[in-house]
Design a protein around this motif. Structure first.
Motif, PDB file in Angstrom:
ATOM      1  N   ALA A 155       0.841  -1.209   0.000  1.00  0.00           N
ATOM      2  CA  ALA A 155       0.000   0.000   0.000  1.00  0.00           C
ATOM      3  C   ALA A 155       0.871   1.252   0.000  1.00  0.00           C
ATOM      4  N   GLN A 156       1.931   1.249   0.778  1.00  0.00           N
ATOM      5  CA  GLN A 156       2.828   2.405   0.843  1.00  0.00           C
ATOM      6  C   GLN A 156       3.558   2.612  -0.488  1.00  0.00           C
ATOM      7  N   LEU A 157       3.936   1.522  -1.143  1.00  0.00           N
ATOM      8  CA  LEU A 157       4.679   1.632  -2.405  1.00  0.00           C
ATOM      9  C   LEU A 157       3.860   2.291  -3.512  1.00  0.00           C
ATOM     10  N   THR A 158       2.545   2.229  -3.420  1.00  0.00           N
ATOM     11  CA  THR A 158       1.726   2.886  -4.438  1.00  0.00           C
ATOM     12  C   THR A 158       1.889   4.397  -4.402  1.00  0.00           C
ATOM     13  N   HIS A 159       2.390   4.932  -3.298  1.00  0.00           N
ATOM     14  CA  HIS A 159       2.579   6.380  -3.139  1.00  0.00           C
ATOM     15  C   HIS A 159       4.047   6.794  -3.280  1.00  0.00           C
ATOM     16  N   LEU A 160       4.932   5.837  -3.545  1.00  0.00           N
ATOM     17  CA  LEU A 160       6.362   6.130  -3.646  1.00  0.00           C
ATOM     18  C   LEU A 160       6.842   5.915  -5.071  1.00  0.00           C
ATOM     19  N   ASP A 161       6.797   6.965  -5.867  1.00  0.00           N
ATOM     20  CA  ASP A 161       7.179   6.889  -7.268  1.00  0.00           C
ATOM     21  C   ASP A 161       8.609   6.369  -7.424  1.00  0.00           C
TER      22      ASP A 161
ATOM     23  N   ASP B 256      19.293   2.066  -1.054  1.00  0.00           N
ATOM     24  CA  ASP B 256      18.586   0.961  -0.428  1.00  0.00           C
ATOM     25  C   ASP B 256      18.297   1.349   1.008  1.00  0.00           C
ATOM     26  N   LEU B 257      17.073   1.065   1.443  1.00  0.00           N
ATOM     27  CA  LEU B 257      16.647   1.418   2.802  1.00  0.00           C
ATOM     28  C   LEU B 257      16.076   0.201   3.519  1.00  0.00           C
ATOM     29  N   THR B 258      16.457   0.068   4.762  1.00  0.00           N
ATOM     30  CA  THR B 258      15.896  -0.937   5.656  1.00  0.00           C
ATOM     31  C   THR B 258      16.156  -0.465   7.078  1.00  0.00           C
ATOM     32  N   THR B 259      15.355  -0.932   7.990  1.00  0.00           N
ATOM     33  CA  THR B 259      15.579  -0.619   9.401  1.00  0.00           C
ATOM     34  C   THR B 259      16.148  -1.884  10.036  1.00  0.00           C
ATOM     35  N   HIS B 260      17.453  -1.882  10.235  1.00  0.00           N
ATOM     36  CA  HIS B 260      18.142  -3.073  10.720  1.00  0.00           C
ATOM     37  C   HIS B 260      17.586  -3.571  12.050  1.00  0.00           C
ATOM     38  N   ASP B 261      17.278  -2.647  12.965  1.00  0.00           N
ATOM     39  CA  ASP B 261      16.757  -3.043  14.282  1.00  0.00           C
ATOM     40  C   ASP B 261      15.427  -3.784  14.178  1.00  0.00           C
ATOM     41  N   ALA B 262      14.645  -3.484  13.143  1.00  0.00           N
ATOM     42  CA  ALA B 262      13.335  -4.123  12.964  1.00  0.00           C
ATOM     43  C   ALA B 262      13.418  -5.353  12.059  1.00  0.00           C
ATOM     44  N   GLY B 263      14.549  -5.521  11.399  1.00  0.00           N
ATOM     45  CA  GLY B 263      14.700  -6.656  10.499  1.00  0.00           C
ATOM     46  C   GLY B 263      13.948  -6.512   9.192  1.00  0.00           C
ATOM     47  N   GLY B 264      13.729  -5.279   8.762  1.00  0.00           N
ATOM     48  CA  GLY B 264      13.041  -5.058   7.494  1.00  0.00           C
ATOM     49  C   GLY B 264      12.622  -3.618   7.306  1.00  0.00           C
ATOM     50  N   ILE B 265      11.689  -3.400   6.428  1.00  0.00           N
ATOM     51  CA  ILE B 265      11.235  -2.062   6.058  1.00  0.00           C
ATOM     52  C   ILE B 265      10.184  -1.583   7.058  1.00  0.00           C
ATOM     53  N   THR B 266      10.372  -0.367   7.549  1.00  0.00           N
ATOM     54  CA  THR B 266       9.446   0.241   8.511  1.00  0.00           C
ATOM     55  C   THR B 266       8.913   1.559   7.952  1.00  0.00           C
ATOM     56  N   GLN B 267       8.025   2.178   8.713  1.00  0.00           N
ATOM     57  CA  GLN B 267       7.486   3.487   8.331  1.00  0.00           C
ATOM     58  C   GLN B 267       8.606   4.520   8.220  1.00  0.00           C
ATOM     59  N   GLN B 268       9.653   4.363   9.000  1.00  0.00           N
ATOM     60  CA  GLN B 268      10.775   5.297   8.937  1.00  0.00           C
ATOM     61  C   GLN B 268      11.440   5.255   7.552  1.00  0.00           C
ATOM     62  N   ASP B 269      11.534   4.077   6.968  1.00  0.00           N
ATOM     63  CA  ASP B 269      12.087   3.962   5.610  1.00  0.00           C
ATOM     64  C   ASP B 269      11.170   4.634   4.593  1.00  0.00           C
ATOM     65  N   ILE B 270       9.871   4.439   4.763  1.00  0.00           N
ATOM     66  CA  ILE B 270       8.888   5.075   3.865  1.00  0.00           C
ATOM     67  C   ILE B 270       8.999   6.592   3.967  1.00  0.00           C
ATOM     68  N   ASP B 271       9.094   7.111   5.186  1.00  0.00           N
ATOM     69  CA  ASP B 271       9.209   8.560   5.392  1.00  0.00           C
ATOM     70  C   ASP B 271      10.478   9.110   4.757  1.00  0.00           C
ATOM     71  N   TRP B 272      11.589   8.396   4.913  1.00  0.00           N
ATOM     72  CA  TRP B 272      12.862   8.829   4.346  1.00  0.00           C
ATOM     73  C   TRP B 272      12.756   8.841   2.819  1.00  0.00           C
ATOM     74  N   ALA B 273      12.179   7.772   2.238  1.00  0.00           N
ATOM     75  CA  ALA B 273      12.028   7.680   0.778  1.00  0.00           C
ATOM     76  C   ALA B 273      11.125   8.792   0.244  1.00  0.00           C
ATOM     77  N   THR B 274      10.082   9.113   0.979  1.00  0.00           N
ATOM     78  CA  THR B 274       9.178  10.196   0.585  1.00  0.00           C
ATOM     79  C   THR B 274       9.930  11.518   0.540  1.00  0.00           C
ATOM     80  N   THR B 275      10.750  11.762   1.539  1.00  0.00           N
ATOM     81  CA  THR B 275      11.557  12.981   1.582  1.00  0.00           C
ATOM     82  C   THR B 275      12.545  13.011   0.422  1.00  0.00           C
ATOM     83  N   ALA B 276      13.157  11.869   0.115  1.00  0.00           N
ATOM     84  CA  ALA B 276      14.109  11.796  -1.003  1.00  0.00           C
ATOM     85  C   ALA B 276      13.416  12.132  -2.324  1.00  0.00           C
ATOM     86  N   ASN B 277      12.225  11.603  -2.531  1.00  0.00           N
ATOM     87  CA  ASN B 277      11.491  11.907  -3.769  1.00  0.00           C
ATOM     88  C   ASN B 277      11.159  13.388  -3.879  1.00  0.00           C
TER      89      ASN B 277
END
Length: 99
Positions: free
Chosen positions: A13-19, A70-91
């Motif tokens: 669902a999040q990827l649909t908003h991340l061009d 490439d983004l991942t949250t190592h402490d969580a063992g995968g992709i988190t909302q923090q990665d989505i937020d960072w990617a959104t800012t990058a775009n």
């Protein structure tokens, strides 16, 4: 405390908003291309400040005008909302540089 890893449904669902972002090797992935090395380096420099303020740092690689992220949250063992937020800012930053 780490944010929880996104479920596959939430991630899709999040990827649909991340061009331009996709999952690759269990990480968020995108390749950016800029007009010059200076623009690419400026993009990275600006995102370095964002990364510090978020306490969240990308895995990235730069060759001339191209940047692979490439983004991942190592402490969580995968992709988190923090990665989505960072990617959104990058775009948003990349769009601002392109205009």
């Amino acid at each position: 405390m780490a944010l929880p890893k996104l479920s596959p449904t939430d991630l899709e669902a999040q990827l649909t908003h991340l061009d331009g972002w996709a999952t690759q090797n269990d990480k968020l992935h995108k390749d950016f291309t800029f007009a010059s090395f200076v623009e690419a380096f400026g993009f990275m420099s600006s995102l370095a400040l964002v990364s510090e303020s978020m306490g969240h740092h990308p895995e990235w690689f730069n060759v001339y005008n191209r940047i692979t992220i490439d983004l991942t949250t190592h402490d969580a063992g995968g992709i988190t909302q923090q990665d989505i937020d960072w990617a959104t800012t990058a775009n948003k930053l990349a769009a601002k540089l392109a205009s």
